[in-house]
Design a protein around this motif. Structure first.
Motif, PDB file in Angstrom:
ATOM      1  N   ARG A  72      44.936  20.164 -21.200  1.00 28.21           N
ATOM      2  CA  ARG A  72      44.106  19.305 -20.567  1.00 28.21           C
ATOM      3  C   ARG A  72      43.978  19.481 -19.070  1.00 28.21           C
ATOM      4  O   ARG A  72      43.387  18.617 -18.452  1.00 28.21           O
ATOM      5  N   ASP A  78      43.197  22.841 -16.025  1.00 26.48           N
ATOM      6  CA  ASP A  78      42.200  23.570 -15.810  1.00 26.48           C
ATOM      7  C   ASP A  78      42.637  25.095 -16.612  1.00 26.48           C
ATOM      8  O   ASP A  78      43.022  25.978 -15.880  1.00 26.48           O
ATOM      9  N   THR A 124      37.373  13.129 -25.281  1.00 27.65           N
ATOM     10  CA  THR A 124      36.931  13.941 -23.669  1.00 27.65           C
ATOM     11  C   THR A 124      37.545  15.235 -23.559  1.00 27.65           C
ATOM     12  O   THR A 124      36.818  16.068 -23.038  1.00 27.65           O
ATOM     13  N   ALA A 125      38.621  15.323 -23.901  1.00 27.49           N
ATOM     14  CA  ALA A 125      39.366  16.761 -23.871  1.00 27.49           C
ATOM     15  C   ALA A 125      38.721  17.741 -24.733  1.00 27.49           C
ATOM     16  O   ALA A 125      38.434  18.929 -24.402  1.00 27.49           O
ATOM     17  N   GLU A 131      35.528  17.499 -25.598  1.00 30.44           N
ATOM     18  CA  GLU A 131      34.389  18.226 -25.095  1.00 30.44           C
ATOM     19  C   GLU A 131      34.622  19.107 -23.899  1.00 30.44           C
ATOM     20  O   GLU A 131      33.787  20.136 -23.819  1.00 30.44           O
ATOM     21  N   GLN A 132      35.532  18.794 -23.168  1.00 35.03           N
ATOM     22  CA  GLN A 132      35.744  19.876 -22.084  1.00 35.03           C
ATOM     23  C   GLN A 132      36.406  21.240 -22.704  1.00 35.03           C
ATOM     24  O   GLN A 132      36.006  22.372 -22.064  1.00 35.03           O
ATOM     25  N   ALA A 173      33.191  22.965 -23.914  1.00 35.03           N
ATOM     26  CA  ALA A 173      32.565  23.421 -22.888  1.00 35.03           C
ATOM     27  C   ALA A 173      33.133  24.531 -22.181  1.00 35.03           C
ATOM     28  O   ALA A 173      32.428  25.531 -21.521  1.00 35.03           O
ATOM     29  N   GLY A 174      34.385  24.615 -21.957  1.00 34.64           N
ATOM     30  CA  GLY A 174      35.040  25.618 -21.395  1.00 34.64           C
ATOM     31  C   GLY A 174      34.890  27.147 -22.148  1.00 34.64           C
ATOM     32  O   GLY A 174      34.703  28.036 -21.466  1.00 34.64           O
TER      33      GLY A 174
END
Length: 307
Positions: free
Chosen positions: A166, A168, A198-199, A201-202, A205-206
């Protein structure tokens, strides 16, 4: 959190952490015990010889699950039999995936929420391969200590990155030598259900942002269970005082089907329903009205290649 317009209340919090025997961490031992039991079959789908070592090191209910001294252990029930089949099939699916990406020349491997994944030690990696393992620091330490006690070395260069997904994690990955200009292979196995949408999706995307053309990704995903099922299971957990119960740990959300998400971004993706794969590898599919049937029918295994 909200699912289907209703509010649910897992025991998870935004900044929670864990070791191998608590919260999400102990689910890795449940999987390890399943892999250990699978390996004992006359014709196992996959053999992870480290799985039993992890369970022995944790002791307690995990050693009892292997020894059969706890007849009430979930893995000794009818559900448990199907769960072991599931883990055997899932392990085979992702082992085969990694063999393919190695043959394709990929030398950067990323294990997201690595848990007790032992592929850095048991798969035959090509020279020059680097396996990046991302997870909570105490989970990584447990695995490192157990394998070190066996006096064994990984079959590739293994780099631990102690981080919560969660946070960076892309920056941490690059800081540890990951090269976004080179092809990579990723896995999210037994992970997405423990992340809010939401995590998820991140995370996708990462991966997409760091993956060069020629990269691969493999994902296990699950569609959310019906609200009433989750609420009932969480009520049972609260009544028993078991905050580590499975339905108290999952978010039961899905950002988007992985096949759809990656396909829209130029990946060639394919999803295989778990029950279809169980049939393909000769394992029984549980009945639709059983708890195991409801679980396996919700899961798909997805692979994708970035063109």
């Amino acid at each position: 959190m909200s699912v289907f317009g209703r509010t649910l209340a897992p025991v998870r919090t935004d900044n929670d952490s864990w070791d191998i025997t608590t919260s999400v961490g102990q689910t890795a031992l449940f999987v390890a015990a399943s892999r250990a039991l699978e390996a004992r079959k006359p014709e196992p789908l996959a053999v992870d010889r480290y799985a039993e070592e992890f369970c022995r090191a944790a002791g307690g209910m995990w050693a009892a699950a292997l020894d059969g001294t706890d007849p009430e252990h979930p893995l000794r029930t009818e559900f448990g039999e199907h769960f072991v089949n599931f883990q055997g099939a899932r392990t085979k699916y992702f082992d085969d995936y990694f063999r393919r990406v190695a043959q394709a020349g990929v030398r950067q491997i990323v294990l997201l929420a690595a848990g007790l994944d032992s592929r850095a030690y048991r798969l035959p990696w090509a020279d020059g391969t680097v396996v990046y393992e991302l997870d909570q620091p105490r989970v990584l330490q447990f695995k490192r200590d157990v394998v070190a006690s066996l006096g064994e070395e990984p079959t590739a260069e293994r780099r631990e990155i102690a981080i919560d997904l969660r946070d960076d994690w892309p920056r941490a990955l690059r800081a540890n030598g990951f090269d976004p200009a080179q092809p990579s292979a990723w896995i999210a196995e037994g992970l997405l259900i423990y992340l809010p949408a939401t995590a998820q999706e991140q995370l996708f995307a990462g991966i997409d942002g760091l993956a060069a053309p020629g990269s691969f990704v493999a994902v296990e995903e699950s569609v959310p269970w019906p609200h009433e099922v989750v609420e009932a299971k969480r009520a049972e957990a609260r009544a028993s005082g078991d905050e580590n119960a499975f339905f108290s740990l999952v978010y039961n959300e899905q950002h988007a089907p992985a096949e759809e998400w990656f396909s829209r971004r130029g990946w060639r993706a394919e999803a295989t329903p778990l029950q279809d794969y169980l049939r393909d590898v000769g394992r029984p599919v549980p009945g639709p009205d059983s708890e195991a049937g409801q679980m396996t029918s919700s899961i798909s295994l997805v692979t994708a290649n970035k063109t």
